[in-house]
Design a protein around this motif. Structure first.
Motif, PDB file in Angstrom:
ATOM      1  N   LEU A  24      47.615  -5.827  15.968  1.00 45.29           N
ATOM      2  CA  LEU A  24      48.492  -6.608  15.091  1.00 45.29           C
ATOM      3  C   LEU A  24      48.445  -6.059  13.665  1.00 45.29           C
ATOM      4  CD1 LEU A  24      50.437  -8.972  14.850  1.00 45.29           C
ATOM      5  CD2 LEU A  24      48.460 -10.457  14.451  1.00 45.29           C
ATOM      6  N   SER A  25      47.276  -5.671  13.224  1.00 42.65           N
ATOM      7  CA  SER A  25      47.128  -5.079  11.900  1.00 42.65           C
ATOM      8  C   SER A  25      47.938  -3.790  11.781  1.00 42.65           C
ATOM      9  CB  SER A  25      45.648  -4.796  11.623  1.00 42.65           C
ATOM     10  OG  SER A  25      45.490  -4.113  10.411  1.00 42.65           O
ATOM     11  N   GLU A  26      47.846  -2.957  12.789  1.00 41.15           N
ATOM     12  CA  GLU A  26      48.576  -1.686  12.773  1.00 41.15           C
ATOM     13  C   GLU A  26      50.090  -1.896  12.798  1.00 41.15           C
ATOM     14  OE1 GLU A  26      46.910   0.342  16.134  1.00 41.15           O
ATOM     15  OE2 GLU A  26      44.966   0.615  15.139  1.00 41.15           O
ATOM     16  N   VAL A  27      50.540  -2.867  13.568  1.00 40.05           N
ATOM     17  CA  VAL A  27      51.978  -3.125  13.718  1.00 40.05           C
ATOM     18  C   VAL A  27      52.577  -3.772  12.467  1.00 40.05           C
ATOM     19  CG1 VAL A  27      53.644  -4.529  15.020  1.00 40.05           C
ATOM     20  CG2 VAL A  27      51.908  -3.235  16.216  1.00 40.05           C
ATOM     21  N   THR A  28      51.825  -4.669  11.838  1.00 36.72           N
ATOM     22  CA  THR A  28      52.370  -5.440  10.716  1.00 36.72           C
ATOM     23  C   THR A  28      52.003  -4.892   9.349  1.00 36.72           C
ATOM     24  OG1 THR A  28      50.443  -6.916  10.662  1.00 36.72           O
ATOM     25  CG2 THR A  28      52.335  -7.601  12.034  1.00 36.72           C
ATOM     26  N   ILE A  30      49.290  -5.730   7.921  1.00 40.56           N
ATOM     27  CA  ILE A  30      48.398  -6.752   7.369  1.00 40.56           C
ATOM     28  C   ILE A  30      46.971  -6.316   7.696  1.00 40.56           C
ATOM     29  CG2 ILE A  30      47.714  -9.188   7.474  1.00 40.56           C
ATOM     30  CD1 ILE A  30      50.618  -9.724   8.513  1.00 40.56           C
ATOM     31  N   THR A  31      46.062  -6.421   6.738  1.00 37.74           N
ATOM     32  CA  THR A  31      44.706  -5.960   6.994  1.00 37.74           C
ATOM     33  C   THR A  31      44.065  -6.758   8.127  1.00 37.74           C
ATOM     34  OG1 THR A  31      43.640  -7.443   5.407  1.00 37.74           O
ATOM     35  CG2 THR A  31      44.391  -5.298   4.571  1.00 37.74           C
ATOM     36  N   LYS A  32      43.168  -6.096   8.843  1.00 36.17           N
ATOM     37  CA  LYS A  32      42.478  -6.762   9.938  1.00 36.17           C
ATOM     38  C   LYS A  32      41.651  -7.936   9.415  1.00 36.17           C
ATOM     39  CE  LYS A  32      39.753  -5.873  14.072  1.00 36.17           C
ATOM     40  NZ  LYS A  32      38.785  -6.940  13.894  1.00 36.17           N
ATOM     41  N   SER A  33      41.097  -7.809   8.224  1.00 37.31           N
ATOM     42  CA  SER A  33      40.302  -8.912   7.669  1.00 37.31           C
ATOM     43  C   SER A  33      41.180 -10.131   7.386  1.00 37.31           C
ATOM     44  CB  SER A  33      39.537  -8.483   6.421  1.00 37.31           C
ATOM     45  OG  SER A  33      40.420  -8.119   5.391  1.00 37.31           O
ATOM     46  N   GLN A  34      42.410  -9.916   6.906  1.00 37.55           N
ATOM     47  CA  GLN A  34      43.322 -11.049   6.684  1.00 37.55           C
ATOM     48  C   GLN A  34      43.698 -11.699   8.010  1.00 37.55           C
ATOM     49  OE1 GLN A  34      46.235  -8.969   3.941  1.00 37.55           O
ATOM     50  NE2 GLN A  34      46.474 -11.105   3.319  1.00 37.55           N
ATOM     51  N   ILE A  35      44.005 -10.888   9.009  1.00 36.46           N
ATOM     52  CA  ILE A  35      44.358 -11.425  10.318  1.00 36.46           C
ATOM     53  C   ILE A  35      43.197 -12.233  10.876  1.00 36.46           C
ATOM     54  CG2 ILE A  35      44.860 -10.781  12.714  1.00 36.46           C
ATOM     55  CD1 ILE A  35      46.593  -8.487  11.490  1.00 36.46           C
ATOM     56  N   SER A  36      41.986 -11.747  10.708  1.00 32.70           N
ATOM     57  CA  SER A  36      40.801 -12.474  11.155  1.00 32.70           C
ATOM     58  C   SER A  36      40.673 -13.817  10.436  1.00 32.70           C
ATOM     59  CB  SER A  36      39.548 -11.629  10.920  1.00 32.70           C
ATOM     60  OG  SER A  36      38.395 -12.341  11.289  1.00 32.70           O
ATOM     61  N   GLU A  37      40.965 -13.825   9.132  1.00 26.20           N
ATOM     62  CA  GLU A  37      40.900 -15.083   8.374  1.00 26.20           C
ATOM     63  C   GLU A  37      41.914 -16.095   8.894  1.00 26.20           C
ATOM     64  OE1 GLU A  37      41.257 -14.114   4.225  1.00 26.20           O
ATOM     65  OE2 GLU A  37      39.175 -13.462   4.116  1.00 26.20           O
TER      66      GLU A  37
END
Length: 74
Positions: A24-28, A30-37
């Motif tokens: 999802l991070s790669e596609v969007t 958006i950083t992986k840390s934000q997605i995790s949050e």
């Protein structure tokens, strides 16, 4: 009656499409840390972020959070 977002359902939506947060991070972008949050209910998505994530995973924005109904006098 009013509605507010409850628990984030991002983990479930990703599981349904057999993808992970890294994808999802790669596609969007958006950083992986934000997605995790978002996924761990530490941060609420902005409208723009929810639109982008929903488009990436093929769901409606409403599918990203539980809906909590409450009286507008609360």
């Amino acid at each position: 009656m009013a509605i507010k977002p409850g628990r984030c359902l991002l983990k479930q939506r990703l599981r349904e499409i057999r993808k992970d947060q890294q994808w999802l991070s790669e596609v969007t972008g958006i950083t992986k840390s934000q997605i995790s949050e978002y996924a761990n209910n530490r941060r609420l998505m902005s409208l723009t972020t929810a639109m982008n994530i929903a488009a990436a995973i093929g769901c409606h924005m409403d599918d990203l959070y539980e809906r909590i109904e409450f009286s507008s006098t609360e």
